[in-house]
Design a protein around this motif. Structure first.
Motif, PDB file in Angstrom:
ATOM      1  N   ASN A   1      -5.927  -3.001   8.140  1.00 11.46           N
ATOM      2  CA  ASN A   1      -5.983  -4.042   7.120  1.00 11.46           C
ATOM      3  C   ASN A   1      -5.137  -5.224   7.579  1.00 11.46           C
ATOM      4  N   PRO A   2      -5.657  -6.446   7.470  1.00 13.09           N
ATOM      5  CA  PRO A   2      -4.925  -7.609   7.998  1.00 13.09           C
ATOM      6  C   PRO A   2      -3.719  -8.030   7.169  1.00 13.09           C
ATOM      7  N   ILE A   3      -3.489  -7.361   6.046  1.00 18.62           N
ATOM      8  CA  ILE A   3      -2.319  -7.707   5.224  1.00 18.62           C
ATOM      9  C   ILE A   3      -1.211  -6.703   5.531  1.00 18.62           C
ATOM     10  N   PRO A   4      -0.181  -7.095   6.262  1.00 17.44           N
ATOM     11  CA  PRO A   4       0.860  -6.154   6.696  1.00 17.44           C
ATOM     12  C   PRO A   4       1.533  -5.418   5.541  1.00 17.44           C
ATOM     13  N   GLU A   5       1.693  -6.083   4.422  1.00 13.99           N
ATOM     14  CA  GLU A   5       2.364  -5.452   3.285  1.00 13.99           C
ATOM     15  C   GLU A   5       1.572  -4.254   2.745  1.00 13.99           C
ATOM     16  N   ILE A   6       0.246  -4.322   2.847  1.00 15.09           N
ATOM     17  CA  ILE A   6      -0.570  -3.182   2.429  1.00 15.09           C
ATOM     18  C   ILE A   6      -0.383  -2.020   3.388  1.00 15.09           C
TER      19      ILE A   6
ATOM     20  N   ALA B   1      -5.068   6.990   6.248  1.00  7.33           N
ATOM     21  CA  ALA B   1      -3.621   7.070   6.040  1.00  7.33           C
ATOM     22  C   ALA B   1      -2.825   6.129   6.932  1.00  7.33           C
ATOM     23  N   GLN B   2      -3.482   5.503   7.907  1.00  5.14           N
ATOM     24  CA  GLN B   2      -2.819   4.534   8.769  1.00  5.14           C
ATOM     25  C   GLN B   2      -3.152   3.092   8.385  1.00  5.14           C
ATOM     26  N   GLY B   3      -3.948   2.945   7.337  1.00  5.28           N
ATOM     27  CA  GLY B   3      -4.303   1.607   6.897  1.00  5.28           C
ATOM     28  C   GLY B   3      -5.504   1.012   7.606  1.00  5.28           C
ATOM     29  N   VAL B   4      -6.240   1.825   8.373  1.00  8.38           N
ATOM     30  CA  VAL B   4      -7.450   1.343   9.044  1.00  8.38           C
ATOM     31  C   VAL B   4      -8.574   1.247   8.022  1.00  8.38           C
TER      32      VAL B   4
ATOM     33  N   TRP C   1      -6.914   5.732   1.039  1.00  7.03           N
ATOM     34  CA  TRP C   1      -6.359   4.824   0.044  1.00  7.03           C
ATOM     35  C   TRP C   1      -7.418   3.802  -0.323  1.00  7.03           C
ATOM     36  N   VAL C   2      -7.416   3.400  -1.568  1.00  5.89           N
ATOM     37  CA  VAL C   2      -8.262   2.296  -1.978  1.00  5.89           C
ATOM     38  C   VAL C   2      -7.353   1.123  -2.297  1.00  5.89           C
ATOM     39  N   ALA C   3      -7.831  -0.051  -1.977  1.00  8.17           N
ATOM     40  CA  ALA C   3      -7.019  -1.249  -2.223  1.00  8.17           C
ATOM     41  C   ALA C   3      -7.898  -2.365  -2.736  1.00  8.17           C
TER      42      ALA C   3
ATOM     43  N   SER D   1       4.327   4.068   3.997  1.00  6.06           N
ATOM     44  CA  SER D   1       5.591   4.523   3.417  1.00  6.06           C
ATOM     45  C   SER D   1       5.425   5.849   2.693  1.00  6.06           C
ATOM     46  N   GLY D   2       4.175   6.230   2.424  1.00  6.04           N
ATOM     47  CA  GLY D   2       3.921   7.549   1.847  1.00  6.04           C
ATOM     48  C   GLY D   2       4.049   7.624   0.350  1.00  6.04           C
ATOM     49  N   GLY D   3       4.088   6.510  -0.335  1.00  6.19           N
ATOM     50  CA  GLY D   3       4.194   6.538  -1.791  1.00  6.19           C
ATOM     51  C   GLY D   3       2.888   6.978  -2.421  1.00  6.19           C
ATOM     52  N   ALA D   4       2.824   8.223  -2.881  1.00  7.23           N
ATOM     53  CA  ALA D   4       1.569   8.791  -3.373  1.00  7.23           C
ATOM     54  C   ALA D   4       1.046   8.078  -4.611  1.00  7.23           C
TER      55      ALA D   4
END
Length: 260
Positions: free
Chosen positions: A222-227, A203-206, A28-30, A233-236
């Motif tokens: 990632n230190p932002i829990p919402e991300i 995929a685990q947010g690392v 994922w990119v954020a 949640s798997g939303g592609a």
């Protein structure tokens, strides 16, 4: 303002992506950015950020396709198909010198043992790596996980093609380890506003890579829990939102799935 700048430079961004090399499967990119509750146009800012995330994740798919084409060319070379160590290694070194964005290029045998590579590495076995296992299983081009390269020591994504393709028992595999340096150059060109950050995560947010770089951030969630929640949640389709950083700072964010 950011959206306007991105629109006028989108062609250049895509060209940079195509001539560079680095990409990621199941990643994922954020983009996240600090903001004040009193700022106006929050929704417009998030749209701009999502647009940037989508440009970069789309570009990563294009870079993977470019790496696949590069591997197909290498897989047809006599030095790669059946060459001894010396000519195979010479070919890998030459290919590496004449390419951009690859941390390493190499060939293994059908059991994962390294036969030659551009870095003149010591013997190593890659039978435990996802890229090797998937290429053998699929009998076709395969993309591994984003990892710290065993030979290069850098964050890389490894892609591979079996030789011969479609064979149930390939005699060799040719691989490319794609570096993330291209991404840092691209984001420098994009000139992110002060306070904005771009991250690549699994995929685990690392966090696997971040721009601007920040000590201690890579290799951790990632230190932002919402991300993290949005990714798991798997939303592609990805999306936008507001989260709270570890420093209790409100952050706008936009995420997009690079591949998966």
């Amino acid at each position: 303002m950011l959206l306007s700048r991105l629109q006028t430079s989108s062609l250049r961004l895509r060209v940079l992506l195509l001539i560079s090399a680095a990409v990621l499967p199941w990643l994922w990119v954020a983009v996240d950015h600090a903001f004040s509750e009193r700022e106006l146009a929050v929704e417009a800012s998030q749209r701009d950020m999502l647009y940037l995330a989508q440009i970069l994740s789309s570009g990563q798919r294009e870079v993977i396709a470019g790496a696949q084409g590069f591997l197909q060319v290498l897989a047809a070379l006599p030095e790669v198909v059946e060459g001894a160590h010396a000519p195979c290694q010479a070919r890998m070194k030459n290919a590496h010198l004449n390419s951009r964005g690859y941390a390493n290029i190499g060939v293994t045998d059908g059991n994962g043992m390294l036969l030659c590579d551009a870095l003149s590495s010591a013997p190593a076995n890659f039978a435990d790596r996802k890229w090797f296992q998937e290429a053998v299983r699929l009998r076709h081009f395969a993309v591994g996980d984003y990892i710290i390269g065993r030979l290069s020591g850098r964050p890389v994504l490894v892609v591979a093609t079996p030789i011969p393709e479609a064979s149930p028992q390939p005699s060799r595999l040719v691989f490319v380890a794609i570096d993330v340096g291209w991404l840092e150059r691209l984001l420098a060109e994009a000139k992110l506003p002060v306070g904005m950050a771009f991250s690549i995560m699994d995929a685990q947010g690392v966090v696997l890579a971040r721009f601007p770089q920040e000590a201690g951030r890579v290799g951790k969630p990632n230190p932002i829990p919402e991300i993290i929640q949005a990714i798991r949640s798997g939303g592609a389709a990805g999306g936008i939102g507001i989260g709270i950083s570890a420093g209790k700072e409100a952050r706008l964010f936009a995420i997009d799935q690079a591949l998966g």
